[in-house]
Write a protein that holds these residues in place. Structure first.
Motif, PDB file in Angstrom:
ATOM      1  N   ALA A   1       0.822  -1.208   0.000  1.00 14.96           N
ATOM      2  CA  ALA A   1       0.000   0.000   0.000  1.00 14.96           C
ATOM      3  C   ALA A   1       0.854   1.255   0.000  1.00 14.96           C
ATOM      4  O   ALA A   1       0.596   2.204  -0.758  1.00 14.96           O
ATOM      5  N   THR A   2       1.897   1.291   0.824  1.00 13.01           N
ATOM      6  CA  THR A   2       2.755   2.475   0.866  1.00 13.01           C
ATOM      7  C   THR A   2       3.562   2.618  -0.419  1.00 13.01           C
ATOM      8  O   THR A   2       3.770   3.742  -0.908  1.00 13.01           O
ATOM      9  N   ALA A   3       4.007   1.505  -0.997  1.00  9.12           N
ATOM     10  CA  ALA A   3       4.753   1.579  -2.256  1.00  9.12           C
ATOM     11  C   ALA A   3       3.879   2.103  -3.387  1.00  9.12           C
ATOM     12  O   ALA A   3       4.317   2.935  -4.199  1.00  9.12           O
ATOM     13  N   VAL A   4       2.622   1.626  -3.464  1.00  5.42           N
ATOM     14  CA  VAL A   4       1.711   2.112  -4.492  1.00  5.42           C
ATOM     15  C   VAL A   4       1.431   3.590  -4.301  1.00  5.42           C
ATOM     16  O   VAL A   4       1.429   4.377  -5.258  1.00  5.42           O
ATOM     17  N   ALA A   5       1.200   4.013  -3.052  1.00  9.49           N
ATOM     18  CA  ALA A   5       0.887   5.418  -2.792  1.00  9.49           C
ATOM     19  C   ALA A   5       2.039   6.335  -3.177  1.00  9.49           C
ATOM     20  O   ALA A   5       1.846   7.368  -3.832  1.00  9.49           O
TER      21      ALA A   5
ATOM     22  N   VAL B   1       9.423  -4.903   2.310  1.00 10.69           N
ATOM     23  CA  VAL B   1       8.464  -5.029   1.207  1.00 10.69           C
ATOM     24  C   VAL B   1       8.291  -3.693   0.498  1.00 10.69           C
ATOM     25  O   VAL B   1       8.243  -3.633  -0.737  1.00 10.69           O
ATOM     26  N   TYR B   2       8.205  -2.619   1.255  1.00 11.24           N
ATOM     27  CA  TYR B   2       8.013  -1.291   0.661  1.00 11.24           C
ATOM     28  C   TYR B   2       9.151  -0.944  -0.291  1.00 11.24           C
ATOM     29  O   TYR B   2       8.920  -0.473  -1.417  1.00 11.24           O
ATOM     30  N   LEU B   3      10.380  -1.188   0.135  1.00 12.52           N
ATOM     31  CA  LEU B   3      11.531  -0.791  -0.662  1.00 12.52           C
ATOM     32  C   LEU B   3      11.578  -1.550  -1.993  1.00 12.52           C
ATOM     33  O   LEU B   3      11.752  -0.948  -3.061  1.00 12.52           O
ATOM     34  N   LEU B   4      11.412  -2.867  -1.951  1.00 13.57           N
ATOM     35  CA  LEU B   4      11.472  -3.651  -3.180  1.00 13.57           C
ATOM     36  C   LEU B   4      10.273  -3.386  -4.082  1.00 13.57           C
ATOM     37  O   LEU B   4      10.412  -3.282  -5.307  1.00 13.57           O
ATOM     38  N   ALA B   5       9.082  -3.273  -3.496  1.00 17.23           N
ATOM     39  CA  ALA B   5       7.894  -3.008  -4.307  1.00 17.23           C
ATOM     40  C   ALA B   5       7.949  -1.624  -4.927  1.00 17.23           C
ATOM     41  O   ALA B   5       7.553  -1.429  -6.083  1.00 17.23           O
ATOM     42  N   ARG B   6       8.442  -0.648  -4.190  1.00 15.31           N
ATOM     43  CA  ARG B   6       8.554   0.706  -4.745  1.00 15.31           C
ATOM     44  C   ARG B   6       9.520   0.725  -5.921  1.00 15.31           C
ATOM     45  O   ARG B   6       9.274   1.368  -6.949  1.00 15.31           O
ATOM     46  N   THR B   7      10.643   0.025  -5.798  1.00 16.42           N
ATOM     47  CA  THR B   7      11.604  -0.033  -6.903  1.00 16.42           C
ATOM     48  C   THR B   7      10.982  -0.680  -8.135  1.00 16.42           C
ATOM     49  O   THR B   7      11.163  -0.206  -9.268  1.00 16.42           O
ATOM     50  N   ALA B   8      10.251  -1.775  -7.934  1.00 21.20           N
ATOM     51  CA  ALA B   8       9.628  -2.464  -9.061  1.00 21.20           C
ATOM     52  C   ALA B   8       8.569  -1.598  -9.732  1.00 21.20           C
ATOM     53  O   ALA B   8       8.499  -1.514 -10.967  1.00 21.20           O
ATOM     54  N   LEU B   9       7.733  -0.932  -8.941  1.00 17.95           N
ATOM     55  CA  LEU B   9       6.676  -0.100  -9.515  1.00 17.95           C
ATOM     56  C   LEU B   9       7.247   1.119 -10.218  1.00 17.95           C
ATOM     57  O   LEU B   9       6.794   1.500 -11.303  1.00 17.95           O
ATOM     58  N   GLY B  10       8.255   1.747  -9.622  1.00 11.77           N
ATOM     59  CA  GLY B  10       8.810   2.948 -10.223  1.00 11.77           C
ATOM     60  C   GLY B  10       9.543   2.673 -11.521  1.00 11.77           C
ATOM     61  O   GLY B  10       9.580   3.524 -12.417  1.00 11.77           O
ATOM     62  N   ALA B  11      10.112   1.476 -11.669  1.00 10.86           N
ATOM     63  CA  ALA B  11      10.923   1.196 -12.845  1.00 10.86           C
ATOM     64  C   ALA B  11      10.173   0.468 -13.950  1.00 10.86           C
ATOM     65  O   ALA B  11      10.504   0.616 -15.121  1.00 10.86           O
TER      66      ALA B  11
END
Length: 538
Positions: A77-81, A158-168
């Protein structure tokens, strides 16, 4: 010039791998029906399987399942936001959401217990204000409280890896879905989250490894997990082989999780290897949606960092005179000394292993590096059992050598356990630094007469200083926070900050435990701030 034979050339590497991977074969040897006490160990293990072992496994299973679900939800949720929406404070939340990484889970447990327990300030204030009696809040020392603590402190994986995947990787598929008429909720559900699934799986695997390796939270909350069962079998039942066999069960689960994490990382690399996607442009939110996104990001930061730090600062602000300032310097010096020695030795070992792989990238060298890197996935309690078990065997066979006195209750034993546990951290950082040095520099240096360790000193080291400094810092911080290995192996009157914080909290002296706990948090902030700075610069 005559070359060194293959076997002799790899002897130092094999010895180094044996030094760092000793706990694993020692634990496997505990299942062999030979040696003194093997029959008794088997009887104790069967008795535990009929009595307490099902409870250990059941509690550990529920704890891991609930923590995995909670961290996956909060981290995703935080990575998507942060990655896909624009709202007030988004740029600040990109690094604020990493702050709970600086909080050891057992320190967060002490802070919440001091504030939320029956005699804590919150329930006392509520009883006085409302005129009520009895317990007004659920017991924090429970399975639910442990899940809350772990989710609050471990979701950044989870936030760090998911944020990297979503941003890239999510920009182009999300844009294509928008052009096809998909609404935003559907684009998130059917495009963004499936793309981030390997990253979320890798993060959850790391979270589960940390949860299974934990001893401080489970012991302090009185939970019967496999990790605490190992400790009890060793110290309460005084049977090392039974503890080793329990540790083997935990090691098998951890290695399975490590395999899942590596497969997920490979899927992430495969998904991102074909092209470099454009950076996703966040969608501006308006009205209630922007404040909802703000709450989604602010709540984990408050629960995982701000609230525990505020709870620990409260006794310091109330009465500074009750705090053990004189002993604090002694504890801090022990922690700094042991962690500093470990950091230096770990960097030296990592440089030697990475150089060997660069010079001879054969199967033996790669196998040695995999063995050396296995220790970081092994819980501290398992490492202690795996180290002391062969030492006990040698002490029984050769009592005149006094090997037990060299390893147990000595700084040597602690540093050895730290190196087994954290050399992989230094090795990963050094290898990432070597990946940025082209092999053409090595060829040019050899033509000019530099080879071997002269090549390392003259060419590689100037280019590896930043990677080596980062490796030393990470090992230093991890060693400062290590609890179970230090508790078992520490010399008398040589307590560290982690051990003292645990002992004071266990004795219900939570106000005095605030000072060493805050010191551990302050040390843990350094790598978190460096990580957030690297992400912002990238």
């Amino acid at each position: 010039m005559r070359r060194t034979p293959f076997a002799l050339r790899n002897v130092p590497l094999i010895l180094c791998a044996g030094f760092l991977a000793l706990p694993v074969p020692a634990l496997l040897a505990s299942w062999l029906p030979v040696g003194p006490g093997s029959a008794q160990a088997g009887a104790i293990l069967r008795e535990m399987a009929a009595t307490v072992l099902p409870g250990y496994l059941w509690t550990t299973l529920w704890l891991g399942l609930l923590v995995a679900l909670g961290t996956a939800l909060v981290g995703s949720a935080t990575a998507v936001a942060v990655s896909m929406f624009d709202f007030p404070g988004r740029r600040s939340f990109e690094w604020l959401l990493l702050l709970p990484l600086a909080m050891p889970a057992y320190v967060t447990a002490y802070a919440y217990t001091d504030f939320l327990q029956f005699s804590g300030p919150l329930q006392t204030g509520l009883r006085d204000a409302l005129g009520l009696q009895g317990r007004l809040l659920p017991e924090v020392r429970s399975l639910g409280g442990a899940v809350w603590v772990f989710v609050s402190t471990l979701y950044p994986y989870v936030y760090l890896l998911a944020r990297t995947a979503l941003g890239a990787h999510a920009a182009q598929p999300m844009e294509a879905a928008r052009l096809l008429g998909a609404a935003l909720p559907r684009r998130i559900r059917t495009v963004a989250l499936p793309l981030a699934r390997p990253a979320v799986a890798a993060g959850v695997a790391l979270v589960l490894m940390e949860t299974l390796a934990d001893f401080g939270v489970a012991s302090y909350f009185g939970m019967q997990t496999v990790s605490t069962g190992i400790y009890k079998a060793w110290l309460s039942m005084d049977n090392r082989l039974a503890a080793a066999q329990l540790a083997t069960l935990l090691l098998a689960v951890v290695l399975a999780l490590l395999h899942v994490e590596r497969r997920a990382q490979e899927r992430m690399r495969f998904a991102s290897g074909s092209h470099r996607a454009a950076q996703a442009q966040p969608l501006a939110l308006h009205g209630a949606q922007r404040w909802a996104a703000w709450v989604v990001c602010a709540l984990p930061v408050v629960m995982g960092f701000v609230a525990p730090v505020a709870c620990m600062l409260r006794p310091l602000a109330a009465d500074w005179s009750v705090l053990p300032w004189e002993r604090f310097l002694h504890w801090a010096w022990n922690s700094l000394r042991l962690s500093g020695i470990t950091a230096l030795l770990a960097v030296a070992i990592a440089l030697a292993l990475a150089l060997a792989l660069r010079r001879r990238p054969d199967a033996v060298t790669r196998g040695v590096l995999q063995l050396a890197g296995m220790g970081y996935a092994v819980p501290g309690t398992v490492i202690v059992v795996g180290l002391l078990l062969p030492v006990g065997w040698l002490q029984a066979a050769l009592p005149q050598w006094g090997l037990g006195a060299l390893v147990t209750t000595t700084a040597l034993g602690i540093v050895w356990a730290y190196l087994v546990r954290f050399s992989a951290v230094a090795l990963q950082s050094i290898q990432s630094g070597y990946a940025r040095i082209p092999l053409s520099l090595d060829d040019s240096a050899r033509l000019l007469g530099s080879s071997g360790y002269a090549l390392l000193a003259r060419v590689h080291w100037p280019l590896l200083k930043r990677s080596s400094a980062a490796a030393a810092l990470l090992v230093f911080v991890d060693a400062m926070k290590e609890l179970p290995a230090t508790m078992v192996l520490r010399p008398f009157d040589s307590d560290t900050l982690a051990v003292v914080a645990y002992q004071l909290a266990r004795d219900e002296r939570l106000g005095e435990a605030a000072l060493p706990s805050l010191a551990l948090v302050a040390v843990g902030l350094a790598p978190v701030l460096l990580l957030s700075r690297a992400l912002r610069s990238r």
